[in-house]
Design a protein around this motif. Structure first.
Motif, PDB file in Angstrom:
ATOM      1  N   VAL A 170       0.837  -1.198   0.000  1.00 12.98           N
ATOM      2  CA  VAL A 170       0.000   0.000   0.000  1.00 12.98           C
ATOM      3  C   VAL A 170       0.873   1.250   0.000  1.00 12.98           C
ATOM      4  O   VAL A 170       0.592   2.223  -0.707  1.00 12.98           O
ATOM      5  N   THR A 171       1.959   1.227   0.750  1.00 15.15           N
ATOM      6  CA  THR A 171       2.873   2.369   0.823  1.00 15.15           C
ATOM      7  C   THR A 171       3.509   2.648  -0.539  1.00 15.15           C
ATOM      8  O   THR A 171       3.645   3.809  -0.934  1.00 15.15           O
ATOM      9  N   VAL A 172       3.887   1.611  -1.248  1.00 17.78           N
ATOM     10  CA  VAL A 172       4.487   1.786  -2.578  1.00 17.78           C
ATOM     11  C   VAL A 172       3.493   2.462  -3.520  1.00 17.78           C
ATOM     12  O   VAL A 172       3.839   3.416  -4.233  1.00 17.78           O
ATOM     13  N   ALA A 201       0.940   4.326  -2.651  1.00 19.70           N
ATOM     14  CA  ALA A 201       0.692   5.690  -2.174  1.00 19.70           C
ATOM     15  C   ALA A 201       1.820   6.623  -2.596  1.00 19.70           C
ATOM     16  O   ALA A 201       1.570   7.743  -3.068  1.00 19.70           O
ATOM     17  N   VAL A 202       3.059   6.171  -2.458  1.00 22.84           N
ATOM     18  CA  VAL A 202       4.205   7.004  -2.851  1.00 22.84           C
ATOM     19  C   VAL A 202       4.174   7.256  -4.359  1.00 22.84           C
ATOM     20  O   VAL A 202       4.391   8.386  -4.820  1.00 22.84           O
ATOM     21  N   CYS A 203       3.896   6.224  -5.149  1.00 28.01           N
ATOM     22  CA  CYS A 203       3.808   6.395  -6.607  1.00 28.01           C
ATOM     23  C   CYS A 203       2.712   7.391  -6.973  1.00 28.01           C
ATOM     24  O   CYS A 203       2.906   8.243  -7.848  1.00 28.01           O
ATOM     25  N   GLY A 253      -0.097   4.307  -9.112  1.00 29.73           N
ATOM     26  CA  GLY A 253      -0.347   4.461  -7.685  1.00 29.73           C
ATOM     27  C   GLY A 253      -1.806   4.719  -7.347  1.00 29.73           C
ATOM     28  O   GLY A 253      -2.354   4.125  -6.415  1.00 29.73           O
ATOM     29  N   TRP A 269      -3.408   1.842  -5.143  1.00 26.30           N
ATOM     30  CA  TRP A 269      -3.588   2.200  -3.739  1.00 26.30           C
ATOM     31  C   TRP A 269      -4.939   1.745  -3.187  1.00 26.30           C
ATOM     32  O   TRP A 269      -4.995   0.968  -2.229  1.00 26.30           O
ATOM     33  N   ALA A 287      -5.621  -1.553  -0.668  1.00 26.02           N
ATOM     34  CA  ALA A 287      -6.006  -1.209   0.704  1.00 26.02           C
ATOM     35  C   ALA A 287      -7.452  -1.569   1.032  1.00 26.02           C
ATOM     36  O   ALA A 287      -7.754  -1.938   2.161  1.00 26.02           O
TER      37      ALA A 287
END
Length: 177
Positions: free
Chosen positions: A2-4, A6-8, A57, A61, A65
């Motif tokens: 999820v973090t990947v 979100a960052v993208c 992303g 995302w 999630a």
């Protein structure tokens, strides 16, 4: 994961917005996002790459999630969405470039303008010239030399002397008498 995603999403959208708002950024001689930033690679574009990463992303995302879809399927759907976004934006950018400088009337307005070669013109071949168009907008257009047996290096100043189809005809300034 999820973090990947979100960052993208955040980085891709921010870079896309920055490239649209700022136009181009010149960092240490590298032109990021500008009309000639592709370095002769017409399929390479900072805004289109940013859009692809952002869409990857934005799609991945919420799927990773908020659903029980397997991670492999989420990555495939997000990657496919990013690729489609890249293709669509490249088509839009290509159409915009052509509408700016692709008409013969628009090219004829460049006659008498001094430009700079952004791509080498080999003997008998073509390259690219960077110049300010009639509305003071930076443009990059394919160009040939007046003397087809001559060649010219990137960075050389040239005078735009004619239009041949959809290409400008240029004369290097260092050979002018």
């Amino acid at each position: 994961m999820v973090t990947v995603f979100a960052v993208c999403a955040v980085v891709g959208v921010l870079v896309l917005v920055a490239s649209i708002v700022l136009g181009h950024i010149d960092i240490g001689g590298a032109d990021i996002g500008g009309p000639h930033a592709d370095a002769g690679l017409p399929w390479l574009s900072a805004p289109a790459l940013a859009a692809a990463v952002g869409v990857f992303g934005v799609v991945g995302w919420p799927l990773s999630a908020g659903t029980s879809v397997p991670l492999a399927a989420v990555v495939i759907v997000a990657a496919a969405s990013g690729i489609v976004a890249y293709g669509v934006l490249m088509l839009v950018l290509r159409a915009m470039r052509r509408s700016q400088t692709g008409t013969v009337a628009g090219l004829r307005a460049a006659i008498g303008t001094i430009g700079e070669l952004s791509m080498e013109i080999p003997a008998g071949g073509w390259g690219q010239v960077r110049y300010l168009d009639s509305e003071s907008v930076r443009a990059v257009t394919n160009a040939v030399l007046v003397d087809p047996g001559a060649s010219a290096r990137p960075g050389e100043s040239v005078l735009i002397v004619d239009v041949d189809g959809d290409r400008l005809v240029v004369q290097p300034l260092n050979t002018q008498d």
